[in-house]
Design a protein around this motif. Structure first.
Motif, PDB file in Angstrom:
ATOM      1  N   LEU A   1       3.713  -3.995  -4.079  1.00  0.00           N
ATOM      2  CA  LEU A   1       3.677  -2.556  -4.335  1.00  0.00           C
ATOM      3  C   LEU A   1       5.043  -1.933  -4.076  1.00  0.00           C
ATOM      4  O   LEU A   1       5.538  -1.126  -4.884  1.00  0.00           O
ATOM      5  N   GLU A   2       5.671  -2.315  -2.970  1.00  0.00           N
ATOM      6  CA  GLU A   2       7.002  -1.787  -2.659  1.00  0.00           C
ATOM      7  C   GLU A   2       8.017  -2.212  -3.725  1.00  0.00           C
ATOM      8  O   GLU A   2       8.866  -1.416  -4.138  1.00  0.00           O
ATOM      9  N   GLU A   3       7.903  -3.458  -4.184  1.00  0.00           N
ATOM     10  CA  GLU A   3       8.799  -3.933  -5.232  1.00  0.00           C
ATOM     11  C   GLU A   3       8.654  -3.092  -6.501  1.00  0.00           C
ATOM     12  O   GLU A   3       9.641  -2.705  -7.129  1.00  0.00           O
ATOM     13  N   SER A   4       7.418  -2.767  -6.863  1.00  0.00           N
ATOM     14  CA  SER A   4       7.192  -2.007  -8.094  1.00  0.00           C
ATOM     15  C   SER A   4       7.751  -0.593  -7.982  1.00  0.00           C
ATOM     16  O   SER A   4       8.337  -0.074  -8.944  1.00  0.00           O
ATOM     17  N   TYR A   5       7.601   0.035  -6.821  1.00  0.00           N
ATOM     18  CA  TYR A   5       8.146   1.379  -6.636  1.00  0.00           C
ATOM     19  C   TYR A   5       9.676   1.366  -6.675  1.00  0.00           C
ATOM     20  O   TYR A   5      10.302   2.252  -7.277  1.00  0.00           O
ATOM     21  N   LEU A   6      10.270   0.360  -6.036  1.00  0.00           N
ATOM     22  CA  LEU A   6      11.736   0.276  -6.027  1.00  0.00           C
ATOM     23  C   LEU A   6      12.287   0.019  -7.420  1.00  0.00           C
ATOM     24  O   LEU A   6      13.281   0.637  -7.832  1.00  0.00           O
ATOM     25  N   LEU A   7      11.665  -0.894  -8.154  1.00  0.00           N
ATOM     26  CA  LEU A   7      12.137  -1.185  -9.503  1.00  0.00           C
ATOM     27  C   LEU A   7      12.008   0.040 -10.410  1.00  0.00           C
ATOM     28  O   LEU A   7      12.898   0.323 -11.216  1.00  0.00           O
ATOM     29  N   ALA A   8      10.917   0.775 -10.261  1.00  0.00           N
ATOM     30  CA  ALA A   8      10.739   1.975 -11.079  1.00  0.00           C
ATOM     31  C   ALA A   8      11.817   3.006 -10.774  1.00  0.00           C
ATOM     32  O   ALA A   8      12.376   3.643 -11.683  1.00  0.00           O
TER      33      ALA A   8
ATOM     34  N   LEU B   1      18.410  11.006   3.083  1.00  0.00           N
ATOM     35  CA  LEU B   1      17.872   9.714   2.683  1.00  0.00           C
ATOM     36  C   LEU B   1      18.111   9.514   1.191  1.00  0.00           C
ATOM     37  O   LEU B   1      18.093  10.478   0.423  1.00  0.00           O
ATOM     38  N   SER B   2      18.304   8.263   0.775  1.00  0.00           N
ATOM     39  CA  SER B   2      18.527   8.004  -0.644  1.00  0.00           C
ATOM     40  C   SER B   2      17.205   7.967  -1.405  1.00  0.00           C
ATOM     41  O   SER B   2      16.139   7.684  -0.851  1.00  0.00           O
ATOM     42  N   ASN B   3      17.289   8.220  -2.702  1.00  0.00           N
ATOM     43  CA  ASN B   3      16.105   8.197  -3.556  1.00  0.00           C
ATOM     44  C   ASN B   3      15.470   6.805  -3.593  1.00  0.00           C
ATOM     45  O   ASN B   3      14.239   6.680  -3.606  1.00  0.00           O
ATOM     46  N   LEU B   4      16.289   5.753  -3.592  1.00  0.00           N
ATOM     47  CA  LEU B   4      15.743   4.394  -3.616  1.00  0.00           C
ATOM     48  C   LEU B   4      14.927   4.097  -2.368  1.00  0.00           C
ATOM     49  O   LEU B   4      13.825   3.532  -2.435  1.00  0.00           O
ATOM     50  N   LEU B   5      15.465   4.484  -1.200  1.00  0.00           N
ATOM     51  CA  LEU B   5      14.736   4.232   0.038  1.00  0.00           C
ATOM     52  C   LEU B   5      13.476   5.091   0.121  1.00  0.00           C
ATOM     53  O   LEU B   5      12.464   4.671   0.683  1.00  0.00           O
ATOM     54  N   ALA B   6      13.539   6.280  -0.434  1.00  0.00           N
ATOM     55  CA  ALA B   6      12.343   7.126  -0.481  1.00  0.00           C
ATOM     56  C   ALA B   6      11.253   6.474  -1.328  1.00  0.00           C
ATOM     57  O   ALA B   6      10.059   6.578  -1.012  1.00  0.00           O
TER      58      ALA B   6
ATOM     59  N   ARG C   1      15.194   1.697 -12.222  1.00  0.00           N
ATOM     60  CA  ARG C   1      15.252   1.782 -13.673  1.00  0.00           C
ATOM     61  C   ARG C   1      15.289   3.221 -14.174  1.00  0.00           C
ATOM     62  O   ARG C   1      15.718   3.483 -15.300  1.00  0.00           O
ATOM     63  N   SER C   2      14.855   4.150 -13.323  1.00  0.00           N
ATOM     64  CA  SER C   2      14.899   5.561 -13.707  1.00  0.00           C
ATOM     65  C   SER C   2      16.314   6.110 -13.698  1.00  0.00           C
ATOM     66  O   SER C   2      16.583   7.170 -14.267  1.00  0.00           O
ATOM     67  N   GLY C   3      17.221   5.399 -13.028  1.00  0.00           N
ATOM     68  CA  GLY C   3      18.604   5.855 -12.928  1.00  0.00           C
ATOM     69  C   GLY C   3      18.877   6.724 -11.714  1.00  0.00           C
ATOM     70  O   GLY C   3      20.029   7.076 -11.451  1.00  0.00           O
ATOM     71  N   TRP C   4      17.837   7.043 -10.926  1.00  0.00           N
ATOM     72  CA  TRP C   4      18.008   7.889  -9.747  1.00  0.00           C
ATOM     73  C   TRP C   4      18.377   7.020  -8.552  1.00  0.00           C
ATOM     74  O   TRP C   4      17.563   6.751  -7.678  1.00  0.00           O
ATOM     75  N   VAL C   5      19.623   6.598  -8.528  1.00  0.00           N
ATOM     76  CA  VAL C   5      20.113   5.750  -7.440  1.00  0.00           C
ATOM     77  C   VAL C   5      20.830   6.580  -6.377  1.00  0.00           C
ATOM     78  O   VAL C   5      20.968   6.163  -5.231  1.00  0.00           O
ATOM     79  N   ALA C   6      21.266   7.765  -6.740  1.00  0.00           N
ATOM     80  CA  ALA C   6      22.010   8.635  -5.820  1.00  0.00           C
ATOM     81  C   ALA C   6      21.100   9.150  -4.702  1.00  0.00           C
ATOM     82  O   ALA C   6      19.877   8.962  -4.738  1.00  0.00           O
ATOM     83  N   PRO C   7      21.687   9.846  -3.719  1.00  0.00           N
ATOM     84  CA  PRO C   7      20.889  10.289  -2.559  1.00  0.00           C
ATOM     85  C   PRO C   7      19.816  11.329  -2.862  1.00  0.00           C
ATOM     86  O   PRO C   7      19.075  11.695  -1.974  1.00  0.00           O
TER      87      PRO C   7
END
Length: 382
Positions: free
Chosen positions: A15-22, A236-241, A25-31
């Motif tokens: 589940l965590e993998e799927s959220y991180l990949l999404a 916090l960064s968007n990826l970690l969120a 892939r959305s391009g929201w890597v910034a904070p």
């Protein structure tokens, strides 16, 4: 291959993998990004507060929370002596002085009667008290029914250090929702993790807006970079969120596994004289970490001996927190002590408690403890 059984390893999976990949892939890597905003909404809803601000660590959340209630130089802040150093460090970041208060020996949480006594003394001395910072120890809430009224009567705000307690409750009210503002931690070993991270939670939307502003380098809302105050790089960064959002979905099931493991420890130690679980009467705890307390006179052995026995078998344990008044960095700090925290430090042992521990690992831990108890008592193995 590392076969060590750790205290509380991260519990992550598909589940965590799927959220991180999404999120990636959305391009929201910034904070900033949609997962960050959603994570704040979802945690606030879980805690029952009007809002939340996600930051880079629980320590950052505590720092901003203290600033939010007006703590600063020339003030004192009451802090439990039995806590992780971040609680006291955040007070020093503001320029205020921590004053350490001993704990209730049954729970490890701050002794509310001592808080009342100390607030009275400080008022008589003319001391400026900026806040009281209770810590929900190992996922068990402080007695807020007793603490909040006495702090309110003294006119002192409460900043709840709920870093260990997401998902716990006190009389049906969620940890993090008490006082003016609460601070959560999502460090790698916490009940849920964002790898590193934390959050402020509060009903005070002005306090949260101020925290968000300071956490983004105090940047003014203009097209160019303009700063009128000193800020912090705390967001916090968007990826970690995104990772945190997946963890939050699984929170109740992870708490359930920790509670089940705590129950197995309780049954294993029940026949052993002189051994109890710290905070054993709190059915509403999230059971982030389970600690035992050993009376060596009754048990015939010391907590450290069990720790050594388990370490020899690749099983991680650690003592209960070393009290802040014993830490060299806080030598000479004012304290109100009964000796309870020092006894817990000497006689306590924290056992593997993570929801990621599999049946084989849990079985190995229980078997190793049973082996130790059998050797000390001569009783037949459980």
């Amino acid at each position: 291959m590392n076969r060590t059984v750790h205290l509380s390893p991260p519990d992550v999976g598909p589940l965590e993998e799927s959220y991180l990949l999404a999120a990636l892939r959305s391009g929201w890597v910034a904070p900033v990004g949609p997962d960050l905003e959603a994570f704040e909404r979802e945690v606030a809803a879980r805690v029952g507060t009007r809002g939340a601000v996600a930051v880079s660590s629980g320590t950052a959340a505590l720092h901003l929370a203290l600033l939010g209630v007006g703590v600063g130089p020339g003030q004192s802040v009451l802090v439990p002596t039995l806590t992780f150093v971040a609680t006291a460090n955040a007070v020093r970041y503001t320029g205020a002085r921590p004053i350490f208060v001993d704990c209730d020996p049954r729970t490890g949480n701050v002794d509310v009667a001592l808080v009342a006594e100390l607030l009275g003394r400080l008022r008589a001395e003319g001391e400026r008290v900026g806040a009281v910072v209770p810590v929900d120890m190992f996922g068990s809430c402080v007695d807020y029914t007793a603490l909040l009224p006495l702090c309110a009567a003294a006119g002192v705000p409460v900043v709840e250090d709920a870093a260990e307690a997401l998902g716990a409750t006190h009389r049906g009210r969620p940890a993090g929702s008490f006082g003016a503002v609460g601070a959560l931690s999502f460090n790698g070993n916490k009940i849920i993790t964002t790898s590193g991270g934390g959050m402020l939670v509060s009903d005070d939307t002005a306090l949260l807006a101020r925290a968000r502003y300071l956490a983004t380098q105090a940047r003014e809302p203009v097209p160019h970079y303009e700063h009128r105050e000193i800020g912090y790089n705390y967001r916090l960064s968007n990826l970690l969120a995104a990772l945190g959002r997946a963890q939050l979905v699984r929170l109740d099931s992870m708490i359930g596994r920790r509670r089940a493991l705590r129950d197995r420890y309780a049954k294993l130690f029940a026949p052993a004289p002189g051994v109890r679980l710290l905070g054993e009467d709190d059915a509403a705890a999230n059971c982030w970490l389970t600690s035992i307390v050993v009376d060596p006179g009754r048990a015939g052995w010391r907590a450290a001996e069990l720790g050594t026995h388990l370490a020899e078998r690749g099983i991680e344990t650690r003592p209960v927190w070393k009290p802040m008044h014993l830490q060299p960095v806080f030598a000479g700090a004012r304290s109100l002590l009964t000796g309870a925290a020092e006894r817990l430090f000497a006689d306590g042992l924290t056992l593997p408690s993570g929801s990621a521990l599999d049946d084989r690992q849990v079985g190995a831990v229980l078997a190793a403890i049973d082996e130790f108890l059998t050797a000390r008592t001569g009783a037949a193995p459980a």
